[in-house]
Design a protein around this motif. Structure first.
Motif, PDB file in Angstrom:
ATOM      1  N   SER A  42     -12.857 -20.227  -4.118  1.00 51.24           N
ATOM      2  CA  SER A  42     -12.469 -19.846  -2.758  1.00 51.24           C
ATOM      3  C   SER A  42     -10.952 -19.867  -2.568  1.00 51.24           C
ATOM      4  O   SER A  42     -10.452 -19.352  -1.567  1.00 51.24           O
ATOM      5  N   SER A  43     -10.208 -20.446  -3.528  1.00 51.67           N
ATOM      6  CA  SER A  43      -8.758 -20.490  -3.321  1.00 51.67           C
ATOM      7  C   SER A  43      -8.185 -19.069  -3.333  1.00 51.67           C
ATOM      8  O   SER A  43      -7.286 -18.749  -2.549  1.00 51.67           O
ATOM      9  N   ALA A  44      -8.737 -18.187  -4.179  1.00 51.78           N
ATOM     10  CA  ALA A  44      -8.201 -16.825  -4.262  1.00 51.78           C
ATOM     11  C   ALA A  44      -8.475 -16.051  -2.973  1.00 51.78           C
ATOM     12  O   ALA A  44      -7.578 -15.404  -2.424  1.00 51.78           O
ATOM     13  N   VAL A  89     -17.237 -16.409 -17.733  1.00 56.76           N
ATOM     14  CA  VAL A  89     -17.328 -17.743 -17.138  1.00 56.76           C
ATOM     15  C   VAL A  89     -15.959 -18.091 -16.562  1.00 56.76           C
ATOM     16  O   VAL A  89     -14.935 -17.829 -17.195  1.00 56.76           O
ATOM     17  N   ASP A  90     -15.948 -18.650 -15.363  1.00 51.81           N
ATOM     18  CA  ASP A  90     -14.680 -19.132 -14.799  1.00 51.81           C
ATOM     19  C   ASP A  90     -14.512 -20.591 -15.241  1.00 51.81           C
ATOM     20  O   ASP A  90     -15.213 -21.048 -16.139  1.00 51.81           O
ATOM     21  N   ALA A  91     -13.606 -21.325 -14.605  1.00 47.89           N
ATOM     22  CA  ALA A  91     -13.395 -22.717 -14.999  1.00 47.89           C
ATOM     23  C   ALA A  91     -14.514 -23.584 -14.417  1.00 47.89           C
ATOM     24  O   ALA A  91     -14.316 -24.288 -13.429  1.00 47.89           O
ATOM     25  N   SER A 143      -1.740 -19.656  -4.880  1.00 48.14           N
ATOM     26  CA  SER A 143      -2.715 -19.844  -5.959  1.00 48.14           C
ATOM     27  C   SER A 143      -2.620 -18.590  -6.833  1.00 48.14           C
ATOM     28  O   SER A 143      -2.801 -17.468  -6.326  1.00 48.14           O
ATOM     29  N   GLY A 144      -2.312 -18.773  -8.104  1.00 49.38           N
ATOM     30  CA  GLY A 144      -2.036 -17.628  -8.989  1.00 49.38           C
ATOM     31  C   GLY A 144      -3.098 -16.543  -8.895  1.00 49.38           C
ATOM     32  O   GLY A 144      -2.793 -15.360  -8.689  1.00 49.38           O
ATOM     33  N   SER A 145      -4.366 -16.937  -9.034  1.00 52.66           N
ATOM     34  CA  SER A 145      -5.429 -15.935  -9.075  1.00 52.66           C
ATOM     35  C   SER A 145      -5.575 -15.196  -7.737  1.00 52.66           C
ATOM     36  O   SER A 145      -6.135 -14.103  -7.687  1.00 52.66           O
ATOM     37  N   TYR A 185      -6.180 -16.052 -16.686  1.00 48.95           N
ATOM     38  CA  TYR A 185      -4.842 -16.657 -16.489  1.00 48.95           C
ATOM     39  C   TYR A 185      -5.024 -18.147 -16.730  1.00 48.95           C
ATOM     40  O   TYR A 185      -5.765 -18.818 -16.002  1.00 48.95           O
ATOM     41  N   TRP A 186      -4.373 -18.659 -17.755  1.00 47.74           N
ATOM     42  CA  TRP A 186      -4.501 -20.099 -18.045  1.00 47.74           C
ATOM     43  C   TRP A 186      -3.198 -20.537 -18.687  1.00 47.74           C
ATOM     44  O   TRP A 186      -2.959 -20.280 -19.862  1.00 47.74           O
ATOM     45  N   GLY A 187      -2.335 -21.155 -17.905  1.00 50.59           N
ATOM     46  CA  GLY A 187      -1.001 -21.527 -18.371  1.00 50.59           C
ATOM     47  C   GLY A 187       0.020 -20.846 -17.477  1.00 50.59           C
ATOM     48  O   GLY A 187      -0.053 -19.633 -17.271  1.00 50.59           O
ATOM     49  N   ALA A 231      -3.282 -13.754  -6.204  1.00 51.21           N
ATOM     50  CA  ALA A 231      -2.441 -12.545  -6.261  1.00 51.21           C
ATOM     51  C   ALA A 231      -3.299 -11.309  -6.485  1.00 51.21           C
ATOM     52  O   ALA A 231      -2.990 -10.226  -5.993  1.00 51.21           O
ATOM     53  N   ARG A 232      -4.423 -11.475  -7.232  1.00 50.55           N
ATOM     54  CA  ARG A 232      -5.263 -10.318  -7.589  1.00 50.55           C
ATOM     55  C   ARG A 232      -6.253  -9.962  -6.487  1.00 50.55           C
ATOM     56  O   ARG A 232      -6.863  -8.908  -6.521  1.00 50.55           O
ATOM     57  N   SER A 233      -6.459 -10.882  -5.524  1.00 48.09           N
ATOM     58  CA  SER A 233      -7.504 -10.674  -4.505  1.00 48.09           C
ATOM     59  C   SER A 233      -7.064  -9.792  -3.342  1.00 48.09           C
ATOM     60  O   SER A 233      -7.875  -9.497  -2.474  1.00 48.09           O
TER      61      SER A 233
HETATM   62  O1  PMV Z   1      -5.384 -19.556  -9.479  1.00 46.49           O
HETATM   63  P1  PMV Z   1      -5.607 -20.844 -10.180  1.00 46.49           P
HETATM   64  O2  PMV Z   1      -4.362 -21.641 -10.339  1.00 46.49           O
HETATM   65  O3  PMV Z   1      -6.737 -21.617  -9.554  1.00 46.49           O
HETATM   66  O4  PMV Z   1      -6.077 -20.509 -11.691  1.00 46.49           O
HETATM   67  C1  PMV Z   1      -7.222 -19.764 -11.977  1.00 46.49           C
HETATM   68  C2  PMV Z   1      -7.570 -19.863 -13.389  1.00 46.49           C
HETATM   69  C3  PMV Z   1      -8.901 -19.241 -13.792  1.00 46.49           C
HETATM   70  O5  PMV Z   1      -9.777 -19.153 -12.689  1.00 46.49           O
HETATM   71  C4  PMV Z   1      -9.554 -20.122 -14.851  1.00 46.49           C
HETATM   72  C5  PMV Z   1      -8.738 -17.874 -14.427  1.00 46.49           C
HETATM   73  C6  PMV Z   1      -8.283 -16.740 -13.545  1.00 46.49           C
HETATM   74  O6  PMV Z   1      -7.471 -15.938 -14.033  1.00 46.49           O
HETATM   75  O7  PMV Z   1      -8.763 -16.599 -12.416  1.00 46.49           O
END
Ligand code: PMV
Length: 366
Positions: free
Chosen positions: A129-131, A318-320, A170-172, A38-40, A174-176
């Protein structure tokens, strides 16, 4: 128009029955690693393309929320302890978040929260850790809602609302809220998929991927030079944005198919391409930024060579950041650990790497 699946958002509960004792809710929730990135984003944390990840077994946030009724107030009150120490930064961030969601959960304005959080994994080592923390908080809020109002008795509703709430933080995240693989974002061929929240992919996944392992090779543990919100924002004017979103959806369709059919070759091909796409987007945005270190590239080259020479089905993502996730099936664990010790560990900061694997998802602890 609101997605009909999200009818549970419209309960907007308010506490009318006073309670005097402090109450307690606790969740342990995992971090995740995206294979399709997810990027954007746009609007209220909506993704520009669908993403797919798996949740970890050992890298978790443990979060407890003690809460009591305050009477009528204009904003939620939070005391926040991270690793047992007060954190003003997180307190402000969470108060702001609770304010943002209070239209859907008005009861948060009636409560004083004392939140304690800690992670089972080290900071800035390639596991975000945000997720895990934001999904744990969202799950705790849904438990508070359900304990008081019984509005989320259906587990599907519970986790969808938790995922929706986590996304707003935090967008990511949502998947956790799920274990195994999960998907966030609308795909035309998957009726349940939506940009609003993630869905679990348990039933669809071929048993080949049940025991996926991840060795996180820690190249550098300095905090990220660029925040993900800054990175997402750069996509708004990115010259390759349109193509990226199209390719990401195609990658997702391909990976979904590979996960269903047990097609390991395509799993590897698409997973590695996605890692490169994410970093290529960063390098070609304006301003441009580079998160790879020379050691990240050395590790990637060695993984590719090892696969070619030994025919072992392993790959990287690789993550960010500069740290490399080495993915492999449990059957080759011994070979991979020898490979790490003999060839890869020399590129890791203080020889550090983290052993993790696909996990079964969050658990309520209190
Ligand atoms: O959830 P955010 O806004 O920190 O964005 C996460 C973006 C990536 O970690 C690079 C990719 C992803 O989908 O987790």
């Amino acid at each position: 128009m609101m997605n009909p699946e999200l009818a549970v958002l419209n309960t907007r509960p308010v506490i009318t029955k006073a309670f005097s004792q402090e109450r307690l809710v606790g969740w342990q929730s995992p971090a995740n690693i995206a294979l399709i990135k997810y990027w954007g984003k746009h609007g209220m944390q909506l993704p520009r393309n669908p993403s797919l990840s798996f949740s970890f077994k050992y890298s978790n946030t443990d979060l407890t929320v003690a809460y009591k009724l305050m009477g009528k107030t204009d904003s939620p009150k939070v005391d926040f302890l991270f690793d047992g120490k007060p954190s003003l930064k997180f307190k402000i961030r969470i108060e702001d978040y609770l304010n943002r969601i209070s239209d859907w959960m008005p009861f948060v304005k009636q409560l004083h929260f004392r939140i304690e959080s800690s992670n089972t994994f080290p900071h800035s080592t390639g596991i975000a850790s945000s997720a895990s923390s934001m999904s744990a908080l969202a799950l705790a809020l849904c438990s508070i809602e359900n304990d008081h109002f019984q509005t989320l008795e259906n587990p599907k509703d519970f986790y969808r609302k938790a995922s929706w709430l986590a996304r707003l933080a935090s967008g990511s995240a949502a998947r956790s809220v799920y274990g195994g693989f999960s998907l966030w974002g609308k795909l035309s061929f998957l009726v349940d998929s939506t940009d609003e929240y993630a869905i679990p992919l348990k039933k669809e996944i071929n048993t080949q991927f049940n025991d996926l392992r991840d060795a996180v090779l820690v190249v550098n543990s300095k905090p990220k030079a660029v925040s993900s919100s800054f990175g997402h924002a750069l996509m708004d004017k990115h010259p390759y944005a349109r193509q990226r979103y199209e390719v990401a959806s195609n990658h997702l369709a391909g990976l979904y198919q590979a996960l269903r059919t047990g097609d390991v070759e395509n799993f590897i091909r698409i997973t590695e391409l996605e890692a490169m796409h994410l970093h290529a987007l960063m390098m070609t945005s304006e301003p441009s930024f580079m998160l790879f270190h020379p050691s990240s590239l050395a590790i990637i080259q060695k993984i590719k060579l090892f696969r070619q020479q030994k025919g072992k089905m392993l790959c990287y993502t690789v993550d960010a950041g500069p740290n490399i996730h080495l993915l492999y099936p449990v059957e080759i664990q011994n070979d991979v650990e020898d490979f790490i010790k003999n060839d890869l560990i020399q590129h890791c900061e203080n020889q550090k790497w983290i052993r993790d694997e696909i996990g079964t998802g969050p658990i309520r602890t209190k």
